[in-house]
Design an enzyme around this catalytic site. Structure first.
Site, PDB file in Angstrom:
ATOM      1  N   SER A   1       0.826  -1.205   0.000  1.00  0.00           N
ATOM      2  CA  SER A   1       0.000   0.000   0.000  1.00  0.00           C
ATOM      3  C   SER A   1       0.866   1.263   0.000  1.00  0.00           C
ATOM      4  CB  SER A   1      -0.954  -0.053   1.203  1.00  0.00           C
ATOM      5  OG  SER A   1      -1.937   0.936   1.125  1.00  0.00           O
TER       6      SER A   1
ATOM      7  N   HIS B   1      -2.845  -1.036  -4.754  1.00  0.00           N
ATOM      8  CA  HIS B   1      -4.298  -0.961  -4.864  1.00  0.00           C
ATOM      9  C   HIS B   1      -4.747   0.488  -4.783  1.00  0.00           C
ATOM     10  CE1 HIS B   1      -4.766  -0.025  -0.604  1.00  0.00           C
ATOM     11  NE2 HIS B   1      -3.929  -1.014  -0.331  1.00  0.00           N
TER      12      HIS B   1
END
Length: 245
Positions: free
Chosen positions: A124, A147
């Site tokens: 992330s 993501h």
């Protein structure tokens, strides 16, 4: 009556209460080592583990990296002439986007050589931190998850909320593509890929694949990371930017 001129002797420490060395105290309290002192290492090792904590304090059972602990250390390392390089070790699930970007920007703007090493995971918002260093290294078994930005808690369902989210996401994309060799098209492809993650959007990249796609510079471990950092420190000294006398 006691003699007023008699010097007072300090009470001996009780067994088990001996004062711990400053470095151990720093590791216990902050999860970090202290900047080098005279006679110690010329490298500051900074660990980014667990969840990156931002403006909201995480529950006590969570392992966290607090950005208010890291940023002062980076400022001190930049100002300390005895610190010649910074090694950043990551094993993080991600966390607060603004805090992660702040740490990444600090690392990217340091004047001293920096090397990052992803062990376990650099997921992330850990991705921008990993690529912020001059050289990024990933272990063969380590993974990185890319993501879209996700919000927790109450979200106001108005266009402005989604515009803010889109702008924040664009900041991450620009930073990562600006500090690595991955193209914007490939990074967005990984970010918006469906069917791979449990939340059905995003991609997990393993070790060598991160290097193949240009996200990370090379695979390796702690030995390679220290050797690369020392090489860069040596080059900087040759160019006249070494340790101040």
């Amino acid at each position: 009556m006691a003699n007023a001129n008699k010097s007072e002797q300090p009470m001996p420490a009780a067994p088990g209460e001996e004062k711990r060395p400053p470095v151990m105290e720093s590791i216990t309290q902050l999860g970090q080592t202290q900047p080098a002192m005279p006679g110690e290492s010329n490298v500051l090792t900074m660990t980014i583990i667990g969840q990156i904590e931002g403006h909201i304090v995480m529950p006590p059972q969570n392992k966290t990296t607090k950005y208010e602990h890291l940023i002062p250390q980076l400022v001190a390392a930049e100002q300390n002439p005895k610190i010649e390089g910074i090694l950043i070790i990551l094993n993080t699930v991600g966390g607060d986007v603004e805090a992660g970007l702040a740490i990444a920007e600090m690392i990217a703007t340091l004047s001293k050589p920096t090397v990052s090493l992803v062990l376990g995971g650099g997921h992330s918002i850990g991705v921008p931190i990993a690529v912020a260093a001059d050289c990024s290294i990933i272990a063969g078994t380590a993974t990185m998850t890319i993501h879209p930005i996700r919000l927790n808690g109450l979200v106001i369902g108005v266009p402005q909320s989604f515009e803010y989210l889109d702008k924040m996401q664009e900041r991450v994309i620009r930073f990562v593509t600006g500090h690595s060799q991955i193209t914007e098209e490939k990074f967005k492809e990984f970010m918006f890929k469906t069917g791979e993650l449990t939340r059905d959007i995003g991609t997990t990249i393993i070790g060598g694949d991160a290097v193949k796609h240009g996200l990370i510079d090379m695979t390796g471990g702690i030995g390679e990371a220290i050797a690369e950092l020392n090489r860069r420190i040596g080059e900087r000294k040759k160019q006249g930017g070494g340790m101040l006398q």
